[in-house]
Write an enzyme that holds these catalytic residues in place. Structure first.
Site, PDB file in Angstrom:
ATOM      1  N   LYS A  22      38.086  45.547  87.316  1.00 24.51           N
ATOM      2  CA  LYS A  22      36.623  45.522  87.380  1.00 24.51           C
ATOM      3  C   LYS A  22      36.116  44.622  86.258  1.00 24.51           C
ATOM      4  O   LYS A  22      36.678  44.625  85.154  1.00 24.51           O
ATOM      5  CB  LYS A  22      36.073  46.940  87.190  1.00 24.51           C
ATOM      6  CG  LYS A  22      34.602  47.115  87.550  1.00 24.51           C
ATOM      7  CD  LYS A  22      34.424  47.310  89.039  1.00 24.51           C
ATOM      8  CE  LYS A  22      33.061  47.921  89.367  1.00 24.51           C
ATOM      9  NZ  LYS A  22      32.883  48.076  90.833  1.00 24.51           N
ATOM     10  N   THR A  82      37.781  50.958  91.426  1.00 23.24           N
ATOM     11  CA  THR A  82      37.164  50.156  90.379  1.00 23.24           C
ATOM     12  C   THR A  82      35.853  50.774  89.897  1.00 23.24           C
ATOM     13  O   THR A  82      35.460  50.592  88.748  1.00 23.24           O
ATOM     14  CB  THR A  82      36.920  48.712  90.850  1.00 23.24           C
ATOM     15  OG1 THR A  82      36.003  48.703  91.940  1.00 23.24           O
ATOM     16  CG2 THR A  82      38.233  48.062  91.259  1.00 23.24           C
ATOM     17  N   PHE A 193      32.221   7.865  66.037  1.00 21.51           N
ATOM     18  CA  PHE A 193      33.255   7.779  67.066  1.00 21.51           C
ATOM     19  C   PHE A 193      33.526   6.293  67.308  1.00 21.51           C
ATOM     20  O   PHE A 193      32.750   5.596  67.975  1.00 21.51           O
ATOM     21  CB  PHE A 193      32.806   8.470  68.350  1.00 21.51           C
ATOM     22  CG  PHE A 193      33.913   8.614  69.380  1.00 21.51           C
ATOM     23  CD1 PHE A 193      35.165   9.068  69.018  1.00 21.51           C
ATOM     24  CD2 PHE A 193      33.686   8.277  70.698  1.00 21.51           C
ATOM     25  CE1 PHE A 193      36.191   9.192  69.956  1.00 21.51           C
ATOM     26  CE2 PHE A 193      34.696   8.401  71.647  1.00 21.51           C
ATOM     27  CZ  PHE A 193      35.949   8.855  71.267  1.00 21.51           C
ATOM     28  N   ARG A 210      26.249   9.114  64.603  1.00 21.78           N
ATOM     29  CA  ARG A 210      25.633   9.643  65.822  1.00 21.78           C
ATOM     30  C   ARG A 210      25.139  11.066  65.597  1.00 21.78           C
ATOM     31  O   ARG A 210      25.567  11.768  64.679  1.00 21.78           O
ATOM     32  CB  ARG A 210      26.634   9.639  66.975  1.00 21.78           C
ATOM     33  CG  ARG A 210      27.861  10.513  66.736  1.00 21.78           C
ATOM     34  CD  ARG A 210      28.788  10.551  67.942  1.00 21.78           C
ATOM     35  NE  ARG A 210      30.013  11.294  67.649  1.00 21.78           N
ATOM     36  CZ  ARG A 210      30.917  11.622  68.567  1.00 21.78           C
ATOM     37  NH1 ARG A 210      30.733  11.273  69.836  1.00 21.78           N
ATOM     38  NH2 ARG A 210      32.006  12.286  68.230  1.00 21.78           N
ATOM     39  N   GLN A 259      37.803  16.036  67.890  1.00 24.05           N
ATOM     40  CA  GLN A 259      39.161  16.504  67.605  1.00 24.05           C
ATOM     41  C   GLN A 259      39.383  16.655  66.098  1.00 24.05           C
ATOM     42  O   GLN A 259      39.986  17.632  65.645  1.00 24.05           O
ATOM     43  CB  GLN A 259      40.189  15.540  68.195  1.00 24.05           C
ATOM     44  CG  GLN A 259      40.272  15.565  69.709  1.00 24.05           C
ATOM     45  CD  GLN A 259      39.314  14.605  70.394  1.00 24.05           C
ATOM     46  OE1 GLN A 259      38.276  14.245  69.830  1.00 24.05           O
ATOM     47  NE2 GLN A 259      39.653  14.194  71.607  1.00 24.05           N
ATOM     48  N   ASN A 285      31.863  18.493  74.707  1.00 24.90           N
ATOM     49  CA  ASN A 285      30.996  17.489  74.119  1.00 24.90           C
ATOM     50  C   ASN A 285      29.694  17.393  74.907  1.00 24.90           C
ATOM     51  O   ASN A 285      29.687  16.948  76.056  1.00 24.90           O
ATOM     52  CB  ASN A 285      31.711  16.134  74.105  1.00 24.90           C
ATOM     53  CG  ASN A 285      30.888  15.047  73.453  1.00 24.90           C
ATOM     54  OD1 ASN A 285      29.802  15.295  72.947  1.00 24.90           O
ATOM     55  ND2 ASN A 285      31.404  13.841  73.454  1.00 24.90           N
TER      56      ASN A 285
END
Length: 326
Positions: A22, A82, A193, A210, A259, A285
């Site tokens: 359940k 359940t 990045f 950024r 990362q 992201n």
């Protein structure tokens, strides 16, 4: 966000997958036992919670060979309905006198195994339903948290999961997983990045600075699964503390990628909590896209929009070997 927080069984060769249960069992308790005497860490002011209002969204899974006849022969004689599971879980929240999600799941799982001998193993997991304290004025003109009124929160929530089997000395925790889920963080600058693969399929421009928006689930496992129960608060890792480590590292680290950020958060979690065996991440992201930059000549002032689908994600696991290699 894609998440693997529920650890599903992987049958060994020649064995079948067989379980049922359940989910979405919503339960609430007022004035549960407070969580106290949690060891503090430099990144967090958290040292406990009142548990004045404890809400849980519970999922249960039962395993046992005696349930096979229900599948094969439509024989329900050993089947626990359940709906009965739901009632059983809800009742146990009133019986549990501990202070943690994992402790409640362990307590309830043991009660299940005691009540129903046909159950060979049980997995219980729960998302803690978050509530925010609300400030109210005091007689001296200051403000303090209300002891009566709370706001249902849309923020991150704690998570716990235990998998219990029958041992020679009674029920035992075979596996454990704790976490903080749906943690959403935005950093207005201080993230880049660059230097990724560039070829004829690449359209994404490099960004030296950024605005970064990520959502993240963080899970951890103890070397001794019993530590997850909170019976020794000094060895319990509170979701609030892992949350605070994540946002402190987000502030401190000029990340080269999501990362990179994940790895730095994981190192700090393992450093602060030597009782942990591993930490695992699932990140998504959701970084906004700039539509105007350097407004009035100020490179920090931007107008951004939400990204279109699809969005990127990362999954990563770490253990104490990663910390020792630093």
């Amino acid at each position: 966000m894609t998440t693997n927080k529920h650890r599903e069984p992987e049958p060994e060769e020649g064995e079948r997958l067989m379980n049922y249960g359940k989910e979405k069992i919503g339960i609430y308790r007022t004035y549960a036992t407070p969580l106290e005497n949690v060891r503090t860490i430099p990144e967090s002011s958290f040292d406990g919670r009142d548990n004045t209002l404890l809400g849980l969204d519970v999922r249960i899974r039962l395993e046992g060979d005696k349930f096979f006849k229900n599948f094969k022969e439509a024989d329900n004689t050993d089947l626990v309905a359940t709906d009965t599971m739901k009632n059983f879980v809800q009742y146990q929240l009133g019986e549990y006198d501990g202070a943690t999600v994992e402790g409640f799941l362990d307590f309830t799982g043991r009660e299940f195994l005691d009540q129903y001998p046909q159950i060979e193993a049980i997995q219980l997991s729960a998302d803690q339903i978050p509530f925010d304290e609300l400030d109210v004025p005091t007689d001296d003109g200051d403000f303090e948290p209300s002891e009566l009124v709370f706001r249902v929160s849309q923020n991150e929530s704690g998570f716990g999961e235990v998998y219990l089997t029958r041992g020679d000395d009674g029920p035992q925790i075979e596996e454990q997983n704790s976490g903080i889920t749906d943690l959403q963080l935005v950093k207005v600058k201080g993230s880049s990045f660059t230097d990724y693969v560039q070829d004829e399929h690449t359209t994404l421009p490099e960004r030296e600075d950024r605005t970064l928006y990520i959502s993240m689930d963080i899970f951890w496992n103890y070397e001794d699964p019993e530590d997850c129960l909170g019976e020794e608060p000094q060895r319990y890792v509170a979701p609030e503390q892992v949350r605070d480590i994540a946002h402190v590292m987000f502030d401190e680290v000029y990340s080269q990628s999501i990362q990179d950020l994940i790895y730095q958060v994981g190192l700090r979690v393992l450093e602060r909590f030597p009782q942990l065996e591993s930490v695992n991440f699932e990140a998504n992201n959701q970084t906004w896209i700039a539509v105007r930059e350097e407004i009035d000549g100020d490179e920090d002032v931007r107008v951004l929009r939400e990204p279109a689908r699809p969005t990127g994600y990362q999954q990563f696991s770490m253990d104490r070997d990663d910390l020792e290699e630093q």
